[in-house]
Motif scaffolding. Structure first.
Motif, PDB file in Angstrom:
ATOM      1  N   SER A  39       0.784  -1.217   0.000  1.00 50.22           N
ATOM      2  CA  SER A  39       0.000   0.000   0.000  1.00 50.22           C
ATOM      3  C   SER A  39       0.826   1.283   0.000  1.00 50.22           C
ATOM      4  O   SER A  39       0.333   2.309  -0.453  1.00 50.22           O
ATOM      5  CB  SER A  39      -0.940   0.005   1.196  1.00 50.22           C
ATOM      6  OG  SER A  39      -0.192  -0.054   2.395  1.00 50.22           O
ATOM      7  N   TYR A  40       2.036   1.269   0.468  1.00 50.54           N
ATOM      8  CA  TYR A  40       2.904   2.456   0.502  1.00 50.54           C
ATOM      9  C   TYR A  40       2.238   3.648   1.158  1.00 50.54           C
ATOM     10  O   TYR A  40       2.370   4.788   0.707  1.00 50.54           O
ATOM     11  CB  TYR A  40       3.366   2.826  -0.911  1.00 50.54           C
ATOM     12  CG  TYR A  40       4.199   1.733  -1.530  1.00 50.54           C
ATOM     13  CD1 TYR A  40       3.686   0.912  -2.518  1.00 50.54           C
ATOM     14  CD2 TYR A  40       5.509   1.515  -1.101  1.00 50.54           C
ATOM     15  CE1 TYR A  40       4.458  -0.099  -3.068  1.00 50.54           C
ATOM     16  CE2 TYR A  40       6.283   0.504  -1.641  1.00 50.54           C
ATOM     17  CZ  TYR A  40       5.755  -0.293  -2.617  1.00 50.54           C
ATOM     18  OH  TYR A  40       6.505  -1.294  -3.170  1.00 50.54           O
ATOM     19  N   ILE A  41       1.507   3.434   2.235  1.00 49.48           N
ATOM     20  CA  ILE A  41       0.888   4.543   2.959  1.00 49.48           C
ATOM     21  C   ILE A  41       1.926   5.178   3.857  1.00 49.48           C
ATOM     22  O   ILE A  41       2.599   4.498   4.617  1.00 49.48           O
ATOM     23  CB  ILE A  41      -0.284   4.030   3.810  1.00 49.48           C
ATOM     24  CG1 ILE A  41      -1.352   3.407   2.907  1.00 49.48           C
ATOM     25  CG2 ILE A  41      -0.880   5.156   4.632  1.00 49.48           C
ATOM     26  CD1 ILE A  41      -2.402   2.671   3.678  1.00 49.48           C
ATOM     27  N   PRO A  42       2.062   6.523   3.800  1.00 46.02           N
ATOM     28  CA  PRO A  42       3.071   7.170   4.648  1.00 46.02           C
ATOM     29  C   PRO A  42       2.784   6.994   6.137  1.00 46.02           C
ATOM     30  O   PRO A  42       1.643   7.055   6.577  1.00 46.02           O
ATOM     31  CB  PRO A  42       2.957   8.641   4.248  1.00 46.02           C
ATOM     32  CG  PRO A  42       2.366   8.626   2.882  1.00 46.02           C
ATOM     33  CD  PRO A  42       1.432   7.456   2.872  1.00 46.02           C
ATOM     34  N   THR A  43       3.845   6.782   6.903  1.00 40.38           N
ATOM     35  CA  THR A  43       3.793   6.759   8.366  1.00 40.38           C
ATOM     36  C   THR A  43       4.436   8.039   8.861  1.00 40.38           C
ATOM     37  O   THR A  43       5.558   8.365   8.475  1.00 40.38           O
ATOM     38  CB  THR A  43       4.550   5.544   8.912  1.00 40.38           C
ATOM     39  OG1 THR A  43       3.950   4.360   8.404  1.00 40.38           O
ATOM     40  CG2 THR A  43       4.500   5.522  10.435  1.00 40.38           C
ATOM     41  N   PHE A  44       3.724   8.741   9.735  1.00 38.04           N
ATOM     42  CA  PHE A  44       4.165  10.063  10.171  1.00 38.04           C
ATOM     43  C   PHE A  44       4.819  10.017  11.540  1.00 38.04           C
ATOM     44  O   PHE A  44       4.429   9.228  12.403  1.00 38.04           O
ATOM     45  CB  PHE A  44       2.966  11.013  10.240  1.00 38.04           C
ATOM     46  CG  PHE A  44       2.423  11.387   8.894  1.00 38.04           C
ATOM     47  CD1 PHE A  44       1.515  10.582   8.241  1.00 38.04           C
ATOM     48  CD2 PHE A  44       2.835  12.560   8.270  1.00 38.04           C
ATOM     49  CE1 PHE A  44       1.025  10.915   6.991  1.00 38.04           C
ATOM     50  CE2 PHE A  44       2.343  12.901   7.019  1.00 38.04           C
ATOM     51  CZ  PHE A  44       1.443  12.083   6.381  1.00 38.04           C
ATOM     52  N   GLY A  45       5.780  10.914  11.743  1.00 38.67           N
ATOM     53  CA  GLY A  45       6.321  11.166  13.065  1.00 38.67           C
ATOM     54  C   GLY A  45       5.374  12.057  13.861  1.00 38.67           C
ATOM     55  O   GLY A  45       4.312  12.450  13.374  1.00 38.67           O
TER      56      GLY A  45
END
Lengths: 112, 114
Positions: free
Chosen positions: A97-103
């Motif tokens: 899915s390549y969904i961004p993970t945020f800090g």
């Protein structure tokens, strides 16, 4: 632990350079991103870097990537009061899915 | 102008009530997302949808529900099962099918409990 880590606050004087740091854990991330959030608003993509690059420059913004240490930084030259905002580092997750993970975001405070 | 619109800007929920947050995009994006933002905790993924009539749970889906009946719309319902709903909710969209998923965000909805 968190996938993406950032310090929570940074205070700089107007005209100085700001450096916001980020560490990530997924070594297979292909893209890393910096987003900016002004008060009460959504996030806006500032810049991104492909993982086979070690530097990207865009006007006052410089992104440095140390893939060995999984360390990403955003340098803002000649910081202005309008740069005061929360800055989020994000990596895309490997897999389908390549969904961004945020800090958690770094609050940048620029004072005169 | 193309963009992503969230409404309302502010929403208040009474105990035991379900509320629905609206998200509409005219960017012709396939994928849409809902994030929850709490102070000092960054963004946490609630649900996402990569295609019409399909959606997946994110990291914190409990107490929330979504639908994706149209490509342009991805409403989020905060149910009474969500015991701590006060937060800033952000909707986003992106093209799908590449490794470079650049997200476009709405301006957010602040939900508070009365």
């Amino acid at each position: 632990g968190e996938d993406v880590e950032q310090s929570l606050f940074l205070s700089v004087r107007e005209g100085d350079s700001s450096v916001i740091n980020c560490t990530y854990t997924d070594s297979s991330s292909t893209y890393l991103y910096w987003y900016k959030q002004e008060p009460g608003a959504g996030l806006q993509l500032l810049t991104y870097i492909f993982s086979n690059m070690d530097m990207k420059q865009d006007q006052r913004l410089t992104v440095l990537l140390n893939k060995k240490d999984k360390h990403l930084s955003l340098r803002i030259a000649d910081t202005q009061t309008g740069d005061s905002a929360i800055y989020f580092c994000a990596e895309n997750r490997s897999g389908g899915s390549y969904i961004p993970t945020f800090g958690r975001g770094t609050s940048l405070i620029v004072h005169p | 102008d193309g963009g992503i619109t969230q409404s309302p800007k502010y929403l208040f929920r009474k105990e035991g009530q379900n509320v629905t947050l609206s998200c509409e995009q005219n960017l012709n994006h396939d994928a849409m997302y809902w994030y929850r933002q709490d102070p000092g905790q960054g963004l946490r993924l609630i649900y996402y949808s990569q295609i019409v009539n399909d959606f997946q749970k994110g990291d914190i889906a409990e107490g929330y529900s979504v639908s994706r009946e149209k490509k342009e719309s991805f409403p989020l319902t905060v149910t009474s099962a969500q015991k701590n709903p006060t937060a800033f909710y952000l909707c986003a969209s992106s093209h799908q099918g590449t490794t470079n998923e650049k997200l476009f965000f709405g301006s957010g909805t602040q939900l508070s409990v009365l």
